[in-house]
Design a protein around this motif. Structure first.
Motif, PDB file in Angstrom:
ATOM      1  N   PRO A   1       0.830  -1.209   0.000  1.00  0.00           N
ATOM      2  CA  PRO A   1       0.000   0.000   0.000  1.00  0.00           C
ATOM      3  C   PRO A   1       0.863   1.257   0.000  1.00  0.00           C
ATOM      4  CG  PRO A   1      -0.656  -1.513   1.759  1.00  0.00           C
ATOM      5  CD  PRO A   1       0.599  -2.056   1.151  1.00  0.00           C
ATOM      6  N   GLY A   2       0.517   2.197  -0.828  1.00  0.00           N
ATOM      7  CA  GLY A   2       1.198   3.483  -0.854  1.00  0.00           C
ATOM      8  C   GLY A   2       2.378   3.590  -1.793  1.00  0.00           C
ATOM      9  N   ILE A   3       2.893   2.480  -2.294  1.00  0.00           N
ATOM     10  CA  ILE A   3       4.068   2.543  -3.170  1.00  0.00           C
ATOM     11  C   ILE A   3       3.751   3.323  -4.450  1.00  0.00           C
ATOM     12  CG2 ILE A   3       5.635   1.183  -4.627  1.00  0.00           C
ATOM     13  CD1 ILE A   3       6.412   1.011  -1.723  1.00  0.00           C
ATOM     14  N   ASP A   4       2.684   2.966  -5.115  1.00  0.00           N
ATOM     15  CA  ASP A   4       2.324   3.651  -6.358  1.00  0.00           C
ATOM     16  C   ASP A   4       2.006   5.122  -6.117  1.00  0.00           C
ATOM     17  OD1 ASP A   4       2.703   1.399  -7.949  1.00  0.00           O
ATOM     18  OD2 ASP A   4       0.619   0.738  -7.713  1.00  0.00           O
ATOM     19  N   GLU A   5       1.332   5.426  -4.997  1.00  0.00           N
ATOM     20  CA  GLU A   5       1.020   6.812  -4.672  1.00  0.00           C
ATOM     21  C   GLU A   5       2.288   7.616  -4.406  1.00  0.00           C
ATOM     22  OE1 GLU A   5      -0.459   4.182  -3.288  1.00  0.00           O
ATOM     23  OE2 GLU A   5      -2.588   4.391  -3.723  1.00  0.00           O
ATOM     24  N   GLY A   6       3.252   6.998  -3.720  1.00  0.00           N
ATOM     25  CA  GLY A   6       4.521   7.673  -3.451  1.00  0.00           C
ATOM     26  C   GLY A   6       5.292   7.971  -4.729  1.00  0.00           C
TER      27      GLY A   6
ATOM     28  N   LEU B   1       3.479  10.814  -6.438  1.00  0.00           N
ATOM     29  CA  LEU B   1       3.761  12.087  -5.789  1.00  0.00           C
ATOM     30  C   LEU B   1       5.139  12.602  -6.181  1.00  0.00           C
ATOM     31  CD1 LEU B   1       3.195  14.391  -3.816  1.00  0.00           C
ATOM     32  CD2 LEU B   1       4.071  12.920  -1.993  1.00  0.00           C
TER      33      LEU B   1
END
Length: 82
Positions: free
Chosen positions: A10-15, A18
């Motif tokens: 979770p959050g890897i693609d969002e990071g 960003l």
């Protein structure tokens, strides 16, 4: 042995998304944003490191945030609020 980061966390693609947006900021705004918002450097210290007044750092961060929110709105629609 080469290590790779798992892409299903979770959050890897969002990071990654960003950082792609942050990388597209003008150099001075990106520097101010990264130093203060990502590295948690105090504004006065970032100003000294950038050889500019604290007010200039504040302005650059504000403009960076505005630009990032606009880019997020463009890419994700109204679901994200800045």
């Amino acid at each position: 042995m080469e290590c790779s980061h798992p892409r299903d966390l979770p959050g890897i693609d969002e990071g990654i998304a960003l950082m792609t947006l942050v990388d597209s900021l003008p150099d001075d705004r990106r520097e101010a944003f990264v130093l203060t918002q990502l590295l948690d450097m105090p504004y006065d210290e970032a100003a000294r490191g950038s050889s500019c007044p604290v007010g200039t750092i504040s302005s650059r961060i504000s403009r960076a945030r505005t630009a990032l929110c606009a880019m997020l709105d463009d890419t994700s629609g109204p679901a994200l609020a800045c």
